[in-house]
Scaffold this motif. Structure first.
Motif, PDB file in Angstrom:
ATOM      1  N   TYR A   1     -28.101  -0.243   8.032  1.00  0.00           N
ATOM      2  CA  TYR A   1     -27.211   0.107   9.144  1.00  0.00           C
ATOM      3  C   TYR A   1     -26.432   1.372   8.814  1.00  0.00           C
ATOM      4  O   TYR A   1     -25.915   1.527   7.708  1.00  0.00           O
TER       5      TYR A   1
ATOM      6  N   LYS B   1     -33.258  -4.012   6.756  1.00  0.00           N
ATOM      7  CA  LYS B   1     -32.546  -3.158   7.711  1.00  0.00           C
ATOM      8  C   LYS B   1     -31.415  -2.426   7.009  1.00  0.00           C
ATOM      9  O   LYS B   1     -30.668  -3.022   6.235  1.00  0.00           O
TER      10      LYS B   1
ATOM     11  N   TYR C   1     -29.633   1.478  13.281  1.00  0.00           N
ATOM     12  CA  TYR C   1     -30.278   1.131  12.021  1.00  0.00           C
ATOM     13  C   TYR C   1     -31.702   1.661  11.952  1.00  0.00           C
ATOM     14  O   TYR C   1     -32.308   2.003  12.961  1.00  0.00           O
TER      15      TYR C   1
END
Length: 180
Positions: free
Chosen positions: A92, A90, A101
């Motif tokens: 962000y 992920k 995200y």
């Protein structure tokens, strides 16, 4: 040499755990079949569990396992289920309480298709199971509800690389994440 290796392992462990932020999340999923899968089955429901390690405020990676079951469509007698076991990353875009995200899952997808029909008082059922590699990019956000609890919501497009054509579905996922 052995002491140097042990010292290096200890130093790396201290660095990662001192800056570490572990997260465990659980999401409920609704799957909307696309492509050829849409011709065979209806909407799917399921869930996932994710474990993440935050390497920085803007990047986390971990593992995910889940289950989604697609219902039969128009009384066809065909059902389909998927168990994804993936690595997830992920990125962000923000460090605020609202953190949009992008993410991607890469891994194995164990699929089971089952067809059933009633014929002259006989219940005939056939099933097949297969595991293939797949990817699932997602766009979502986490929202800080308290110091340790976050709301997680995303839309994820799962694309499983099957022989003739990809098996794919759009997932709408909502759940909670707990930070350690």
């Amino acid at each position: 040499m052995r002491k140097l290796v042990l010292l290096a392992i200890f130093a790396v462990g201290v660095f990662f755990t001192s800056n570490a932020q572990f997260k465990i999340g659980a999401n409920l999923n609704v799957g909307i079949p696309t492509g050829d899968l849409n011709d065979a089955v209806g909407i799917g429901v399921g869930g996932t569990v994710t474990g993440l390690y935050e390497f920085s405020n803007s990047f986390a990676a971990g593992v995910q396992i889940g289950y989604i079951s697609f219902a039969e469509k128009d009384n066809s007698g065909i059902t389909f289920s998927v168990i994804p076991i993936t690595a997830v990353g992920k990125y962000y875009f923000s460090e605020s309480n609202f953190k949009p995200y992008i993410s991607a899952d890469l891994g194995l997808y164990s699929m089971k298709a089952k067809a059933s029909m009633l014929m002259s008082a006989y219940d005939i059922s056939v099933s097949a199971t297969k595991t293939n590699f797949g990817v699932a990019p997602a766009l979502g956000f986490e929202y800080l509800l308290s110091e340790k609890l976050l709301l997680d919501a995303n839309a994820k497009y799962t694309n499983i690389f099957t022989e003739d054509s990809p098996t794919s579905y759009l997932g709408i996922n909502v759940g909670f994440v707990y930070k350690f």
